[in-house]
Design a protein around this motif. Structure first.
Motif, mmCIF file in Angstrom:
data_model
loop_
_atom_site.group_PDB
_atom_site.id
_atom_site.type_symbol
_atom_site.label_atom_id
_atom_site.label_comp_id
_atom_site.label_asym_id
_atom_site.label_seq_id
_atom_site.Cartn_x
_atom_site.Cartn_y
_atom_site.Cartn_z
ATOM 1 N N VAL A 54 0.896 -1.159 0.000
ATOM 2 C CA VAL A 54 0.000 0.000 0.000
ATOM 3 C C VAL A 54 0.932 1.207 0.000
ATOM 4 O O VAL A 54 1.436 1.628 1.042
ATOM 5 N N GLY A 55 1.250 1.669 -1.200
ATOM 6 C CA GLY A 55 2.254 2.721 -1.348
ATOM 7 C C GLY A 55 1.643 4.093 -1.161
ATOM 8 O O GLY A 55 0.438 4.298 -1.379
ATOM 9 N N ASP A 56 2.528 5.039 -0.806
ATOM 10 C CA ASP A 56 2.021 6.421 -0.744
ATOM 11 C C ASP A 56 1.831 6.974 -2.157
ATOM 12 O O ASP A 56 1.366 8.103 -2.326
ATOM 13 N N SER A 57 2.123 6.163 -3.161
ATOM 14 C CA SER A 57 1.740 6.504 -4.539
ATOM 15 C C SER A 57 0.225 6.702 -4.624
ATOM 16 O O SER A 57 -0.275 7.286 -5.584
ATOM 17 N N LEU A 58 -0.497 6.253 -3.611
ATOM 18 C CA LEU A 58 -1.954 6.466 -3.595
ATOM 19 C C LEU A 58 -2.271 7.963 -3.633
ATOM 20 O O LEU A 58 -3.344 8.364 -4.096
ATOM 21 N N ALA A 94 3.084 -1.672 4.193
ATOM 22 C CA ALA A 94 2.444 -0.343 4.128
ATOM 23 C C ALA A 94 3.516 0.745 4.212
ATOM 24 O O ALA A 94 4.486 0.623 4.961
ATOM 25 N N ASP A 95 3.299 1.795 3.434
ATOM 26 C CA ASP A 95 4.255 2.901 3.376
ATOM 27 C C ASP A 95 4.096 3.856 4.552
ATOM 28 O O ASP A 95 2.974 4.196 4.934
ATOM 29 N N MET A 96 5.215 4.318 5.058
ATOM 30 C CA MET A 96 5.202 5.410 6.040
ATOM 31 C C MET A 96 5.213 6.706 5.230
ATOM 32 O O MET A 96 6.149 6.952 4.460
ATOM 33 N N ILE A 123 6.551 -2.340 7.447
ATOM 34 C CA ILE A 123 6.401 -0.940 7.011
ATOM 35 C C ILE A 123 7.558 -0.609 6.071
ATOM 36 O O ILE A 123 8.616 -1.220 6.140
ATOM 37 N N LYS A 124 7.307 0.344 5.175
ATOM 38 C CA LYS A 124 8.367 0.809 4.269
ATOM 39 C C LYS A 124 8.617 2.278 4.532
ATOM 40 O O LYS A 124 7.670 3.038 4.704
ATOM 41 N N LEU A 125 9.886 2.641 4.606
ATOM 42 C CA LEU A 125 10.221 4.060 4.733
ATOM 43 C C LEU A 125 11.325 4.417 3.763
ATOM 44 O O LEU A 125 12.127 3.576 3.377
HETATM 45 O O1 KIV Z 1 4.485 4.345 -3.131
HETATM 46 C C1 KIV Z 1 4.725 3.426 -3.919
HETATM 47 O O2 KIV Z 1 3.863 2.897 -4.611
HETATM 48 C C2 KIV Z 1 6.098 2.974 -4.028
HETATM 49 C C3 KIV Z 1 6.421 2.163 -5.223
HETATM 50 C C4 KIV Z 1 6.665 3.070 -6.354
HETATM 51 C C5 KIV Z 1 7.513 1.242 -4.989
HETATM 52 O O3 KIV Z 1 6.917 3.296 -3.217
#
Ligand code: KIV
Length: 276
Positions: A54-58, A94-96, A123-125
């Motif tokens: 669930v990227g912050d690309s949202l 999930a993105d921070m 989590i991804k940062l």
């Molecule tokens: O927010 C996102 O979807 C990402 C991808 C581009 C890897 O970080």
């Protein structure tokens, strides 16, 4: 002891960090994709994606902003919760969002929200030397971490645009050292965005943990793309690494299956999707 998921009679057990590490060791490419809601989560899971972000690309593809900067922790929690309901096998990251991990205590509080309220498993940062202490703090509290290196979209206003990173030799060497330090600090995965093929390969070789690439060439341990890019929903100019998988397929599920198959048989990324 069986988890709730294992009891649901799935043909393949749910993916976890150990599965991802084994895939790297056995050189099985890891197929990753973003998702933002339950309906698409069901499709990406059915298509066999190993990891769903669930990227912050949202902020860009769902909310219509020009960058990921306006996304909030509440936004990520909301979408992660929806995606979690649709997944059975895939590993959920999930993105921070921007400014949600400026110090170890804040990072821990927000990671706990993404895991407890959202159902994220990692989590991804967007990390660098400045985030080593934060990664260490999260790892010490058993929070699984994916560290995002290379092009870091949350820094777009600082770096002056979405550009390929690590092209000069000095910057490439620095990125390899930073990736190693993030791994040593406790990162379980490194995600590399928009770097030359050679650097993608060097970092993947240097690290024991899986390296997932987006525009980082064919030699990383896995690939990730933004779902709406592969389904040709994104309008206008897309990055070089994007491939439209929808054009030859009759349904979104068939397109996502084609993407997963192309990652697994390494026909994606092809040279036209890569940077030198
Ligand atoms: O927010 C996102 O979807 C990402 C991808 C581009 C890897 O970080």
């Amino acid at each position: 002891m069986y988890t709730q998921l294992e009891q649901r009679g799935m043909p393949k057990p749910p993916v976890n960090v150990a599965t991802l590490a084994k895939m790297k060791a056995e050189k099985e490419p890891i197929a990753c994709i973003t998702a933002y809601d339950a309906s698409y989560a069901v499709l990406v899971d059915a298509a066999g994606a190993d990891l769903v972000l669930v990227g912050d690309s949202l902020g860009m593809v769902i909310q219509g902003h020009d960058t990921t900067v306006p996304v909030t922790v509440d936004d990520i929690v909301y979408h992660t919760r929806a995606v979690a309901r649709g997944l059975r096998r895939a590993f959920l990251v999930a993105d921070m969002p921007f400014m949600s991990y400026t110090n170890p205590a804040q990072a821990l509080d927000n990671s706990v929200r993404l895991m407890q309220e959202g159902g994220a498993m990692m989590i991804k940062l967007e990390g660098g030397e400045g985030q080593l202490e934060i990664v260490e703090h999260l790892a010490r509290h058993d929070i699984p971490v994916c560290a995002h290196l290379g092009l870091k979209p949350q820094s777009v206003h600082k770096i002056g645009g979405f550009k390929v990173q690590g092209r000069d030799e000095h910057k490439a060497k620095e990125m390899i050292v930073t990736a190693e330090r993030l791994q040593n600090a406790g990162a379980d995965i490194v995600l590399l965005e928009c770097v030359p093929n050679e650097l993608g390969e060097d970092i993947s070789r240097a690290l024991e943990v899986p390296v997932i690439g987006i525009g980082a060439g064919p030699a990383t341990d896995g690939q990730i793309l933004v779902l709406y890019d592969i389904l040709d929903i994104t309008q206008g100019r897309t990055p070089r690494f994007v491939r439209n998988f929808q054009q030859d397929h009759h349904s979104p599920l068939a397109a996502i299956e084609a993407y997963v198959a192309a990652v697994k048989d390494q026909s994606y990324p092809a040279p036209e999707h890569c940077f030198s």
